[in-house]
Design an enzyme around this catalytic site. Structure first.
Site, PDB file in Angstrom:
ATOM      1  N   VAL A  55       0.825  -1.211   0.000  1.00 53.66           N
ATOM      2  CA  VAL A  55       0.000   0.000   0.000  1.00 53.66           C
ATOM      3  C   VAL A  55       0.862   1.265   0.000  1.00 53.66           C
ATOM      4  O   VAL A  55       0.544   2.250  -0.665  1.00 53.66           O
ATOM      5  CB  VAL A  55      -0.950  -0.014   1.215  1.00 53.66           C
ATOM      6  CG1 VAL A  55      -1.592   1.350   1.428  1.00 53.66           C
ATOM      7  CG2 VAL A  55      -2.026  -1.065   1.020  1.00 53.66           C
ATOM      8  N   TYR A  98       5.016   2.719 -12.880  1.00 54.52           N
ATOM      9  CA  TYR A  98       5.712   1.842 -13.825  1.00 54.52           C
ATOM     10  C   TYR A  98       7.115   2.411 -14.016  1.00 54.52           C
ATOM     11  O   TYR A  98       7.508   2.829 -15.097  1.00 54.52           O
ATOM     12  CB  TYR A  98       4.977   1.767 -15.162  1.00 54.52           C
ATOM     13  CG  TYR A  98       3.573   1.209 -15.086  1.00 54.52           C
ATOM     14  CD1 TYR A  98       3.194   0.356 -14.048  1.00 54.52           C
ATOM     15  CD2 TYR A  98       2.619   1.520 -16.056  1.00 54.52           C
ATOM     16  CE1 TYR A  98       1.897  -0.155 -13.983  1.00 54.52           C
ATOM     17  CE2 TYR A  98       1.341   1.001 -16.001  1.00 54.52           C
ATOM     18  CZ  TYR A  98       0.970   0.167 -14.965  1.00 54.52           C
ATOM     19  OH  TYR A  98      -0.307  -0.336 -14.903  1.00 54.52           O
TER      20      TYR A  98
END
Length: 529
Positions: free
Chosen positions: A176, A469
């Site tokens: 998280v 990413y």
């Protein structure tokens, strides 16, 4: 003769280097003892050095990308697995005192391994034990510690409510802490936006070891950590998030099409309608090769609809009839079952599977990303499929549609700027099993090649990328004094016009640039302009 002297010289250096590291390890432990005023036994329980029998296991446990397993020069000087915030505070202060860098790992999914790799001596703080979740349905919020996984969060929500969920990623083992820090897109983003859009408070430890909440850190820092690389500003202890309402029944489908079945035509059409569909409906496309020598191509239309089949079929018949979706292609389920479904499990599998933080099949991988603002010509798409078919290992393009709620939020609301005007996000992903230098080099070349091929068809000025990413090909900081202008080469791709504001906040909040890595927010001042 000269080579002989060189060999002797290097041999003499080796024990000095080892002794130096051993000295640092001992000094760090001594410093921790002083800071915590505790026993050496308690420090030993949470501290792992390379000579510890448990060190390899602790390091590898959450190392989700084996691409760097054989890298001997980049491992942590020490690994710390704290149970209490005071131990993290002590680790920060001791790292500063000894001139060590500090890296933080919450789930180990960092695409470039920056949470557990560094070219200089560093301490890794692994938050695997900092993972409690407290849900308050009265005000529909939850406090989630940074080391909790998305799967643990989803599971905990499902145990207290059938009509609440949280809009975040599709992989349950993601931590998280880092996921929200970079934005956090997922299958409900067209309805609810990103995970970071739903943060209402946070606990952050700064470079002086002080714990801040939203009020004490100030609105600027609170803005920065929600999608702007929280690890550039401190160590996130916990996020307070706002839950969202979900219907008791949602519907999922996977429709697979080959080239002979018109996959290219369908994907070309999908580009024009996916971002304009009802916001309750998200259809992503996973276009991939077969991952073997058969060299076949297929596309899966992977979807979650926040409602039942009776509403979905008429909606699809009107908006995307070309797909030919039938009721038998669809599966009704609860929201928590849809989380399992999207993660690759069966909807009736036990939800306890979401609690497994360990990725069973780890493959080396490389990813890159783009944003698309105009539909890509069909001929160009077909060229991309040809690139996929050139690979004998698994390679794919994952197309995630935007629109809906994503169009309604200002690009400066949080640091994540990729909002209105984006049709979809592309993730280029390649995985391989043989973890050799030669194999890595070959597959990394493929990733760069397909990324270069797509240049004319994606966003420009800047060519944008998604921070979660992570991609060091975009550029990286060379050292602690990397200038703002040099860092802008990669920073503006992730954050566009928000990058300067991030640097201004960083300069004020962490003026010594203690929290840094190869793609951390740089300082912005007279010496770093």
């Amino acid at each position: 003769m000269e080579l002989g002297y060189l060999a002797v010289f290097l041999t003499l250096l080796l024990p000095i280097s080892c002794a130096s590291y051993t000295s640092l390890e001992n000094k760090f432990k001594e410093c921790m003892l002083t800071q915590l005023d505790g026993s050496s036994e308690s420090i030993e329980k949470i501290t792992f050095i390379p000579s510890s029998p448990q060190y390899p296991q602790v390091l590898d446990l959450l190392e989700q990308n084996p691409r760097w397993v054989n890298s001997s020069s980049r491992k942590p000087l020490l690994i710390l697995t704290p149970f209490h915030e005071s131990e993290i505070q002590a680790a920060i202060l001791c790292s500063k005192e000894l001139g060590l860098q500090l890296r933080v790992r919450s789930g180990g999914h960092d695409y470039e391994g920056l949470s557990y790799l560094s070219k200089v001596p560093f301490v890794m703080v692994d938050l695997i034990n900092i993972r409690s979740i407290e849900i308050n349905l009265a005000d529909e919020t939850a406090w989630v510690q940074a080391g909790a996984s998305l799967g643990e969060l989803y599971y905990k929500i499902s145990k207290v409510s059938k009509v609440h969920g949280f809009p975040a990623g599709t992989c349950p083992s993601i931590g998280v802490g880092g996921h929200i820090s970079g934005g956090g897109q997922g299958m409900m983003m067209r309805k609810h936006g990103l995970a970071a859009d739903h943060v209402v408070d946070a606990y952050l430890i700064d470079s002086n070891g002080k714990i801040h909440d939203r009020k004490s850190m100030g609105e600027d820092v609170f803005w920065a950590i929600r999608g702007g690389s929280a690890t550039s500003f401190g160590v996130i202890l916990a996020w307070k998030i706002r839950l969202v309402r979900v219907p008791p029944v949602v519907t999922g489908f996977n429709v697979h099409r080959t080239l002979k079945e018109g996959a290219s035509n369908l994907i070309h059409t999908w580009q024009y309608i996916a971002h304009e569909l009802d916001e309750d409906l998200l259809i992503r496309v996973i276009a991939q090769n077969s991952g073997d020598k058969s060299k076949t191509f297929g596309a899966t239309f992977n979807s979650i609809f926040l409602g039942g089949i009776d509403k979905l079929i008429p909606l699809m018949n009107e908006s995307f009839p070309e797909l030919g979706l039938q009721a038998e292609d669809c599966t009704e389920m609860s929201w928590i079952q849809s989380v399992l479904f999207i993660a690759g499990y069966k909807k009736d599998d036990p939800p306890e599977l979401l609690l497994d933080r360990i990725t069973t099949f780890k493959s080396s991988f490389k990813a890159k990303s783009d944003f698309v603002k105009e539909p890509v010509p069909k001929s160009a798409l077909e060229g991309a499929w040809e690139k996929l078919l050139e690979e004998e290992t698994l390679a794919m393009l994952i197309l995630e549609p935007y629109g809906g709620r994503m169009d309604e939020i200002s690009e400066s609301e949080i640091p994540f700027p990729h909002r209105k005007g984006n049709l979809y996000n592309i993730q280029y992903l390649i995985k391989w099993e043989v973890n050799s230098e030669e194999a890595s080099r070959r597959h990394l070349h493929w990733a760069k090649m397909v990324y270069k091929y797509m240049t004319p068809y994606v966003s420009k000025s800047p060519r944008a990328a998604y921070f979660n990413y992570k991609d060091l090909d975009l550029g990286k900081n060379k050292n602690e004094n990397t200038s703002y202008s040099k860092a802008s080469v990669w920073g503006e791709k992730y954050f566009k016009g928000n990058f300067r504001r991030l640097a201004q906040i960083k300069t004020k909040f962490d003026p010594q640039n203690f929290f840094r890595n190869e793609q951390s927010i740089p300082l912005l001042n007279s010496n770093h302009s």
